[in-house]
Design a protein around this motif. Structure first.
Motif, PDB file in Angstrom:
ATOM      1  N   GLN A   1     -45.104  59.141 116.422  1.00  0.00           N
ATOM      2  CA  GLN A   1     -45.950  60.122 115.732  1.00  0.00           C
ATOM      3  C   GLN A   1     -46.804  59.468 114.657  1.00  0.00           C
ATOM      4  O   GLN A   1     -47.850  60.000 114.277  1.00  0.00           O
ATOM      5  CB  GLN A   1     -45.074  61.214 115.097  1.00  0.00           C
ATOM      6  N   SER A   2     -46.360  58.336 114.151  1.00  0.00           N
ATOM      7  CA  SER A   2     -47.084  57.671 113.056  1.00  0.00           C
ATOM      8  C   SER A   2     -48.276  56.855 113.547  1.00  0.00           C
ATOM      9  O   SER A   2     -49.046  56.333 112.738  1.00  0.00           O
ATOM     10  CB  SER A   2     -46.132  56.759 112.275  1.00  0.00           C
TER      11      SER A   2
ATOM     12  N   LEU B   1     -38.592  57.524 110.270  1.00  0.00           N
ATOM     13  CA  LEU B   1     -37.175  57.560 109.914  1.00  0.00           C
ATOM     14  C   LEU B   1     -36.551  56.178 110.073  1.00  0.00           C
ATOM     15  O   LEU B   1     -36.982  55.390 110.916  1.00  0.00           O
ATOM     16  CB  LEU B   1     -36.444  58.576 110.806  1.00  0.00           C
TER      17      LEU B   1
ATOM     18  N   SER C   1     -35.821  58.569 115.280  1.00  0.00           N
ATOM     19  CA  SER C   1     -36.544  57.523 114.554  1.00  0.00           C
ATOM     20  C   SER C   1     -37.704  56.988 115.383  1.00  0.00           C
ATOM     21  O   SER C   1     -38.822  56.808 114.889  1.00  0.00           O
ATOM     22  CB  SER C   1     -35.588  56.380 114.188  1.00  0.00           C
TER      23      SER C   1
ATOM     24  N   SER D   1     -49.760  53.832 108.131  1.00  0.00           N
ATOM     25  CA  SER D   1     -48.692  54.148 107.174  1.00  0.00           C
ATOM     26  C   SER D   1     -47.426  54.457 107.955  1.00  0.00           C
ATOM     27  O   SER D   1     -47.479  55.091 109.005  1.00  0.00           O
ATOM     28  CB  SER D   1     -49.077  55.354 106.321  1.00  0.00           C
ATOM     29  N   ASN D   2     -46.311  53.978 107.472  1.00  0.00           N
ATOM     30  CA  ASN D   2     -45.028  54.292 108.121  1.00  0.00           C
ATOM     31  C   ASN D   2     -44.082  55.008 107.161  1.00  0.00           C
ATOM     32  O   ASN D   2     -42.864  54.967 107.323  1.00  0.00           O
ATOM     33  CB  ASN D   2     -44.366  53.036 108.687  1.00  0.00           C
ATOM     34  N   SER D   3     -44.667  55.662 106.169  1.00  0.00           N
ATOM     35  CA  SER D   3     -43.842  56.324 105.153  1.00  0.00           C
ATOM     36  C   SER D   3     -43.017  57.478 105.728  1.00  0.00           C
ATOM     37  O   SER D   3     -41.997  57.850 105.146  1.00  0.00           O
ATOM     38  CB  SER D   3     -44.733  56.843 104.012  1.00  0.00           C
ATOM     39  N   ASN D   4     -43.460  58.051 106.843  1.00  0.00           N
ATOM     40  CA  ASN D   4     -42.721  59.169 107.444  1.00  0.00           C
ATOM     41  C   ASN D   4     -41.847  58.751 108.623  1.00  0.00           C
ATOM     42  O   ASN D   4     -41.279  59.608 109.299  1.00  0.00           O
ATOM     43  CB  ASN D   4     -43.708  60.254 107.905  1.00  0.00           C
TER      44      ASN D   4
ATOM     45  N   SER E   1     -40.489  59.535 115.496  1.00  0.00           N
ATOM     46  CA  SER E   1     -41.287  59.535 114.257  1.00  0.00           C
ATOM     47  C   SER E   1     -42.194  58.305 114.224  1.00  0.00           C
ATOM     48  O   SER E   1     -43.305  58.362 113.688  1.00  0.00           O
ATOM     49  CB  SER E   1     -40.370  59.585 113.026  1.00  0.00           C
TER      50      SER E   1
END
Length: 423
Positions: free
Chosen positions: A201-202, A260, A195, A255-258, A198
């Motif tokens: 990465q965001s 986890l 998590s 954006s934090n849609s991806n 990710s």
């Protein structure tokens, strides 16, 4: 019988090399077994043999049964026309090249030492075992084990460096960005590692650079991307973070849609993601050029001083946004910094030195030898067979041993398996 065992026998000449004969009765003298090929094509390239009165240079193909030649359709593949010897365990048929000329065949079954075969069969006996050699692991020679574990430690560093190289390519060779992603992942530990990665990465690392001089802005960035600022909470600190994050979200098109989901379940409060993210924010707010400082560090004390950070003021009396707790200074613990050293800092230093053509293996070993062994199911299981893991070198090596060798039954490529087979 496994084909890789026949490869092992041929590669290391574990057979009676005198008076060898093909199935047609021609004498065979092995000058060179050739180069082991792990990719497609013949098993050994550029072998040098004398068969009868003829000197040959070419490839060697190995099968359990001679008929496997046809099972694999080699008779239709011109790449196998340069095979000069077919080495088999069982000779159940004659084989031919594409032009129908017979290929000399050597049967290993009757020229392999019986003790070697017995040891091999014992090692690979089909039983419900955690590792193939668990009954003999405790008897492994100390010198063999120590040297093998050191080699495995560097194998594991090499494996981690592949991940780092991949991140470097994606980050246009930005070492600071790669360090941020790896540190963030490891701040999440096992439960939130994926998590947190990710989350890292965001965020383009340029945004971290632009906000790290302002601790509250950096905390807002991390908490917001983690999805922790969408709760119904009423306190001044939370409201300030929420407001700051909304500003950053619009400014940097975040954006934090991806990302986890972040987990709190089954974590001790000091490992709550809120605490770890605040500590991470403090680390980057304190050190503007963290990567350079890590590369310059060469003693354990250097790293302990570098990571001497705690949370922001709010978290001294909280573990979550909602509930107040007894006041405490939540510094990064020595054991936590040790995990960061094992899983992030030393692999980063190793990879960076490798890219620069520098040799720092001795420095890496010196630091790793001062770090206590990790405690996990793999290390504990090996220790139950023989108390072997004392430092992080040992624990990292044992993880590599289990995952890259034991689980894949690569005993013939393992120093311990080799020692047992050749006893």
């Amino acid at each position: 019988m496994r084909e890789d065992f026949l490869h092992y026998i041929w590669k290391y000449k574990k057979f009676q090399i005198n008076n060898l004969k093909t199935t047609a009765g021609e004498p065979v003298v092995v000058t060179s077994v050739g180069q082991h090929n792990y990719n497609s094509g013949s098993d050994f390239f550029n072998a040098k043999l004398k068969i009868g009165e003829q000197l040959w240079a070419g490839n060697v193909e190995i099968h359990i049964n001679a008929s496997d030649w046809f099972l694999h359709n080699h008779e239709q593949d011109p790449a196998y026309d340069n095979v000069i010897l077919h080495v088999v365990w069982e000779d159940d048929t004659e084989v031919f090249r594409k032009n129908s000329t017979p290929i000399p065949t050597l049967v290993l079954k009757n020229v392999v030492d019986e003790a070697l075969l017995t040891n091999y069969q014992r090692l690979f006996a089909k039983e419900n075992k955690w590792i193939n050699c668990e009954g003999s692991f405790a008897a492994t020679d100390a010198f063999v084990l120590t040297n093998w574990l050191e080699r495995l430690y560097f194998e594991r560093l090499e494996r981690k460096s592949e991940t780092i190289e991949s991140l470097l390519q994606a980050s246009n060779n930005d070492w600071e960005a790669v360090l941020f992603k790896m540190l963030t992942k490891n701040f999440g530990l096992k439960v939130n590692g994926d998590s947190f990665f990710s989350l890292a990465q965001s965020i383009d690392f340029s945004i971290v650079r632009k906000t790290q001089s302002n601790l509250q802005a950096l905390e807002a960035l991390l908490f917001g991307q983690a999805g922790l600022l969408n709760q119904d909470v009423e306190n001044a600190y939370y409201s300030a973070l929420e407001k700051e994050y909304q500003f950053l979200k619009v400014k940097f098109k975040l954006s934090n849609s991806n990302v986890l989901p972040i987990q709190f379940f089954r974590l001790r409060p000091p490992n709550f993601p809120t605490i770890r993210l605040s500590q991470l924010a403090n680390l980057y707010a304190t050190h503007q050029n963290l990567f350079s400082k890590l590369i310059e560090g060469n003693t354990l004390e250097d790293f302990y001083n570098l990571f001497k950070v705690s949370t922001s003021e709010f978290w001294k009396t909280h573990y979550t946004f909602q509930k107040e707790s007894k006041a405490s200074t939540k510094m990064l613990s020595k054991s936590f910094i040790d995990l960061l050293l094992i899983n992030t800092i030393l692999p980063i230093k190793f990879s960076y030195a490798k890219q620069k053509g520098q040799e720092i293996d001795a420095e890496i070993l010196e630091i790793a030898s001062l770090l206590a062994s990790e405690k996990n199911s793999i290390v504990n299981a090996f220790n139950s067979l023989k108390k072997v893991s004392k430092t992080s070198i040992d624990s990292q090596a044992l993880i590599q041993l289990k995952t890259a060798y034991c689980d894949k039954h690569k005993c013939l490529q393992c120093a311990i398996g080799n020692a047992l087979i050749n006893t």
